[in-house]
Each structure stands twice: as structure tokens, then as C-alpha cells.
Write a protein that holds these residues in place. Structure first.
Motif: not given
Length: 83
Positions: A12-27
Motif C-alpha cells: 500500500c505504501d508503495n502504491y501511495i508513493t508511486e502515485n504521489d497520492l494525498d493518502i496517509h496510512m495512519l494506524l
């Protein structure tokens, strides 16, 4: 199950980073991941669920089942200014 969640977190972190998304894994609590995202990114939330389900492929064929639970609570500055 902890290995399954760790694999899902990495993917999930790889997907968020690769797509430069404003999504944060909080917990991460036991077998759950909590994300914060801006309205309009719902399609990516569904993609994250798919990534989580496919992130761990054990030899015995066991699959991860994921569900989405929505919360629209926001404590942002914009919300408090509108009230």
C-alpha cells in the motif's frame, strides 16, 4: 496474520508513493489498517483494498479478505471555519 498485514502495509505504501497520492496510512491495529485521504480519492481506496487482498500469497492458497469502513469525521481547519 501479522506477516499478511506487514506485506499489505508495504504494498500500500508503495502504491501511495508511486502515485504521489494525498493518502496517509495512519494506524495499524492487529489486522486493520487505517488511512486518511481527501475526498475524491475513493477510487484509490478501492485499489488499496485490492492491493491488500493480493499482497500476500502463501503456499497453502489462503487469501486475505478486506472490507472498507468509512468515516467522514474531519478535524481540519477548514471544517471549523465553516461553522
Amino acid at each position: 496474520s501479522s506477516d499478511m498485514v506487514k506485506a499489505a502495509m508495504i504494498e500500500c505504501d508503495n502504491y501511495i508513493t508511486e502515485n504521489d497520492l494525498d493518502i496517509h496510512m495512519l494506524l495499524q491495529v492487529h489486522d486493520e489498517l487505517v488511512f486518511e485521504y481527501k475526498i475524491g480519492l475513493e477510487d484509490h481506496v478501492y485499489k488499496l483494498r485490492q492491493i491488500m487482498q493480493e499482497s500476500y500469497k502463501p503456499i497453502n492458497g489462503m487469501k486475505m479478505s478486506c472490507s472498507i469502513d468509512w468515516s467522514e469525521i474531519s478535524w481540519g481547519k477548514q471544517d471549523t471555519e465553516e461553522r
